[in-house]
Design a protein around this motif. Structure first.
Motif, PDB file in Angstrom:
ATOM      1  N   GLY A   1      47.570  35.612  38.890  1.00 44.10           N
ATOM      2  CA  GLY A   1      48.613  35.508  40.542  1.00 44.10           C
ATOM      3  C   GLY A   1      49.603  34.664  40.095  1.00 44.10           C
ATOM      4  N   LYS A   2      50.176  35.574  39.113  1.00 48.66           N
ATOM      5  CA  LYS A   2      51.747  35.693  39.517  1.00 48.66           C
ATOM      6  C   LYS A   2      52.946  37.509  39.245  1.00 48.66           C
ATOM      7  CE  LYS A   2      52.073  32.831  35.554  1.00 48.66           C
ATOM      8  NZ  LYS A   2      52.906  32.321  33.803  1.00 48.66           N
ATOM      9  N   TYR A   3      51.700  37.945  39.393  1.00 53.00           N
ATOM     10  CA  TYR A   3      52.164  39.452  40.359  1.00 53.00           C
ATOM     11  C   TYR A   3      51.224  40.626  40.594  1.00 53.00           C
ATOM     12  CZ  TYR A   3      53.476  44.331  39.746  1.00 53.00           C
ATOM     13  OH  TYR A   3      53.710  45.978  39.837  1.00 53.00           O
ATOM     14  N   ASN A   4      51.074  40.880  42.411  1.00 57.09           N
ATOM     15  CA  ASN A   4      51.143  40.867  43.044  1.00 57.09           C
ATOM     16  C   ASN A   4      50.733  42.638  43.138  1.00 57.09           C
ATOM     17  OD1 ASN A   4      49.577  38.862  44.715  1.00 57.09           O
ATOM     18  ND2 ASN A   4      51.457  38.307  46.159  1.00 57.09           N
ATOM     19  N   PRO A   5      49.836  43.425  43.071  1.00 53.05           N
ATOM     20  CA  PRO A   5      49.789  45.001  42.257  1.00 53.05           C
ATOM     21  C   PRO A   5      50.733  45.920  43.797  1.00 53.05           C
ATOM     22  CG  PRO A   5      47.669  44.347  42.624  1.00 53.05           C
ATOM     23  CD  PRO A   5      48.616  42.946  42.993  1.00 53.05           C
ATOM     24  N   SER A   6      50.562  46.834  43.803  1.00 54.12           N
ATOM     25  CA  SER A   6      50.808  47.541  44.802  1.00 54.12           C
ATOM     26  C   SER A   6      49.600  48.126  45.340  1.00 54.12           C
ATOM     27  CB  SER A   6      52.121  48.734  44.576  1.00 54.12           C
ATOM     28  OG  SER A   6      50.967  49.715  43.759  1.00 54.12           O
TER      29      SER A   6
ATOM     30  N   MET B   1      48.408  35.636  46.573  1.00 54.73           N
ATOM     31  CA  MET B   1      47.145  35.867  46.328  1.00 54.73           C
ATOM     32  C   MET B   1      46.684  35.545  45.463  1.00 54.73           C
ATOM     33  SD  MET B   1      46.482  40.157  46.986  1.00 54.73           S
ATOM     34  CE  MET B   1      47.699  40.342  48.235  1.00 54.73           C
ATOM     35  N   LYS B   2      45.406  35.552  45.746  1.00 54.94           N
ATOM     36  CA  LYS B   2      43.666  35.199  44.370  1.00 54.94           C
ATOM     37  C   LYS B   2      43.569  36.944  44.246  1.00 54.94           C
ATOM     38  CE  LYS B   2      43.472  30.686  46.524  1.00 54.94           C
ATOM     39  NZ  LYS B   2      42.477  30.158  46.821  1.00 54.94           N
ATOM     40  N   ASN B   3      42.748  36.553  42.855  1.00 58.14           N
ATOM     41  CA  ASN B   3      41.836  38.010  43.372  1.00 58.14           C
ATOM     42  C   ASN B   3      40.701  37.344  42.133  1.00 58.14           C
ATOM     43  OD1 ASN B   3      42.899  38.604  39.663  1.00 58.14           O
ATOM     44  ND2 ASN B   3      44.671  37.949  40.927  1.00 58.14           N
ATOM     45  N   LYS B   4      39.466  38.034  42.011  1.00 63.28           N
ATOM     46  CA  LYS B   4      38.692  38.140  40.743  1.00 63.28           C
ATOM     47  C   LYS B   4      38.844  39.176  39.475  1.00 63.28           C
ATOM     48  CE  LYS B   4      35.737  36.118  44.960  1.00 63.28           C
ATOM     49  NZ  LYS B   4      34.016  36.471  45.165  1.00 63.28           N
ATOM     50  N   LEU B   5      39.998  39.570  39.657  1.00 69.65           N
ATOM     51  CA  LEU B   5      39.951  40.490  38.633  1.00 69.65           C
ATOM     52  C   LEU B   5      39.692  40.404  37.084  1.00 69.65           C
ATOM     53  CD1 LEU B   5      41.305  42.982  37.438  1.00 69.65           C
ATOM     54  CD2 LEU B   5      43.068  42.477  37.116  1.00 69.65           C
TER      55      LEU B   5
ATOM     56  N   PRO C   1      48.764  50.785  45.940  1.00 72.91           N
ATOM     57  CA  PRO C   1      48.105  52.022  45.108  1.00 72.91           C
ATOM     58  C   PRO C   1      47.567  51.844  44.192  1.00 72.91           C
ATOM     59  CG  PRO C   1      50.307  53.238  45.941  1.00 72.91           C
ATOM     60  CD  PRO C   1      50.218  51.467  46.482  1.00 72.91           C
ATOM     61  N   LEU C   2      48.188  50.522  43.481  1.00 73.39           N
ATOM     62  CA  LEU C   2      47.598  49.508  41.814  1.00 73.39           C
ATOM     63  C   LEU C   2      46.176  49.416  42.459  1.00 73.39           C
ATOM     64  CD1 LEU C   2      47.158  49.833  38.871  1.00 73.39           C
ATOM     65  CD2 LEU C   2      49.665  47.460  39.016  1.00 73.39           C
ATOM     66  N   ALA C   3      46.387  48.324  43.499  1.00 73.65           N
ATOM     67  CA  ALA C   3      45.034  47.853  43.688  1.00 73.65           C
ATOM     68  C   ALA C   3      43.988  48.526  43.990  1.00 73.65           C
ATOM     69  CB  ALA C   3      45.565  46.973  45.183  1.00 73.65           C
TER      70      ALA C   3
ATOM     71  N   PHE D   1      36.507  49.980  38.766  1.00 70.35           N
ATOM     72  CA  PHE D   1      34.689  48.984  39.482  1.00 70.35           C
ATOM     73  C   PHE D   1      34.181  48.958  40.535  1.00 70.35           C
ATOM     74  CE2 PHE D   1      38.172  46.567  37.245  1.00 70.35           C
ATOM     75  CZ  PHE D   1      37.970  46.374  35.718  1.00 70.35           C
ATOM     76  N   ASN D   2      34.159  50.088  41.332  1.00 71.94           N
ATOM     77  CA  ASN D   2      33.653  50.496  42.484  1.00 71.94           C
ATOM     78  C   ASN D   2      33.248  49.825  43.340  1.00 71.94           C
ATOM     79  OD1 ASN D   2      32.418  53.188  43.707  1.00 71.94           O
ATOM     80  ND2 ASN D   2      30.338  52.009  42.584  1.00 71.94           N
ATOM     81  N   VAL D   3      34.705  49.402  43.489  1.00 71.37           N
ATOM     82  CA  VAL D   3      34.436  47.863  44.510  1.00 71.37           C
ATOM     83  C   VAL D   3      35.585  48.499  45.437  1.00 71.37           C
ATOM     84  CG1 VAL D   3      33.289  46.342  43.192  1.00 71.37           C
ATOM     85  CG2 VAL D   3      35.946  46.331  43.711  1.00 71.37           C
ATOM     86  N   TYR D   4      35.361  47.222  46.556  1.00 72.98           N
ATOM     87  CA  TYR D   4      36.290  47.506  47.655  1.00 72.98           C
ATOM     88  C   TYR D   4      37.536  46.677  47.485  1.00 72.98           C
ATOM     89  CZ  TYR D   4      32.920  49.675  50.608  1.00 72.98           C
ATOM     90  OH  TYR D   4      32.052  50.349  51.705  1.00 72.98           O
ATOM     91  N   VAL D   5      38.732  46.709  47.678  1.00 72.84           N
ATOM     92  CA  VAL D   5      39.954  46.135  47.248  1.00 72.84           C
ATOM     93  C   VAL D   5      39.859  44.447  47.464  1.00 72.84           C
ATOM     94  CG1 VAL D   5      42.408  45.926  47.824  1.00 72.84           C
ATOM     95  CG2 VAL D   5      41.427  47.946  47.373  1.00 72.84           C
ATOM     96  N   GLU D   6      39.065  44.378  48.931  1.00 78.71           N
ATOM     97  CA  GLU D   6      38.918  43.500  49.440  1.00 78.71           C
ATOM     98  C   GLU D   6      38.147  42.646  48.088  1.00 78.71           C
ATOM     99  OE1 GLU D   6      38.394  45.714  50.901  1.00 78.71           O
ATOM    100  OE2 GLU D   6      40.004  45.961  52.336  1.00 78.71           O
ATOM    101  N   GLU D   7      36.723  42.615  47.537  1.00 76.75           N
ATOM    102  CA  GLU D   7      36.081  42.341  46.860  1.00 76.75           C
ATOM    103  C   GLU D   7      36.942  41.341  45.783  1.00 76.75           C
ATOM    104  OE1 GLU D   7      32.316  44.103  45.593  1.00 76.75           O
ATOM    105  OE2 GLU D   7      33.377  45.554  47.567  1.00 76.75           O
ATOM    106  N   ILE D   8      37.921  42.121  45.326  1.00 77.98           N
ATOM    107  CA  ILE D   8      39.279  41.348  44.777  1.00 77.98           C
ATOM    108  C   ILE D   8      39.917  40.957  44.497  1.00 77.98           C
ATOM    109  CG2 ILE D   8      40.405  42.477  42.179  1.00 77.98           C
ATOM    110  CD1 ILE D   8      38.785  45.081  42.057  1.00 77.98           C
ATOM    111  N   PHE D   9      41.020  40.959  45.594  1.00 77.24           N
ATOM    112  CA  PHE D   9      41.993  40.945  45.897  1.00 77.24           C
ATOM    113  C   PHE D   9      41.136  40.122  47.489  1.00 77.24           C
ATOM    114  CE2 PHE D   9      43.054  43.744  42.996  1.00 77.24           C
ATOM    115  CZ  PHE D   9      44.613  43.470  42.577  1.00 77.24           C
ATOM    116  N   LEU D  10      41.854  38.539  46.903  1.00 77.55           N
ATOM    117  CA  LEU D  10      41.716  37.998  48.566  1.00 77.55           C
ATOM    118  C   LEU D  10      43.019  37.128  48.993  1.00 77.55           C
ATOM    119  CD1 LEU D  10      38.930  35.681  46.993  1.00 77.55           C
ATOM    120  CD2 LEU D  10      38.526  37.734  47.972  1.00 77.55           C
ATOM    121  N   LEU D  11      43.359  37.246  49.955  1.00 76.03           N
ATOM    122  CA  LEU D  11      44.271  36.349  51.021  1.00 76.03           C
ATOM    123  C   LEU D  11      44.560  34.545  50.370  1.00 76.03           C
ATOM    124  CD1 LEU D  11      44.934  38.038  54.457  1.00 76.03           C
ATOM    125  CD2 LEU D  11      46.196  38.705  51.997  1.00 76.03           C
ATOM    126  N   GLU D  12      45.086  34.779  50.469  1.00 77.23           N
ATOM    127  CA  GLU D  12      45.421  33.079  50.310  1.00 77.23           C
ATOM    128  C   GLU D  12      44.472  31.810  50.948  1.00 77.23           C
ATOM    129  OE1 GLU D  12      46.471  31.481  48.074  1.00 77.23           O
ATOM    130  OE2 GLU D  12      47.505  33.291  46.204  1.00 77.23           O
TER     131      GLU D  12
END
Length: 67
Positions: free
Chosen positions: A36-41, A1-5, A43-45, A52-63
């Protein structure tokens, strides 16, 4: 999973240590998520998104996502 964290964290000027402490996880966990070596649970996501007051989908992106 890609992310913009890392990008979002830097925009808010939060250090990895600050974010780790706010989430109750280790700095290594933040590093692993950012690389990108660890995908959070889920609840953690959700906690990360809430900080950051954003939606989970704004940080974590499916491949296969086109973002």
């Amino acid at each position: 999973m890609k992310n913009k964290l890392k990008e979002i964290r830097n925009t808010h000027q939060y250090s990895q240590d600050y974010l780790a402490n706010a989430l109750g996880v280790s700095r290594q966990t933040i590093i692993s998520i950012e690389k990108g070596k660890y995908n959070p649970s889920l609840p953690l996501a959700m906690q990360i998104a809430r900080i950051f007051n954003v939606y989970v989908e704004e940080i974590f992106l499916l491949e296969d996502s086109e973002e």
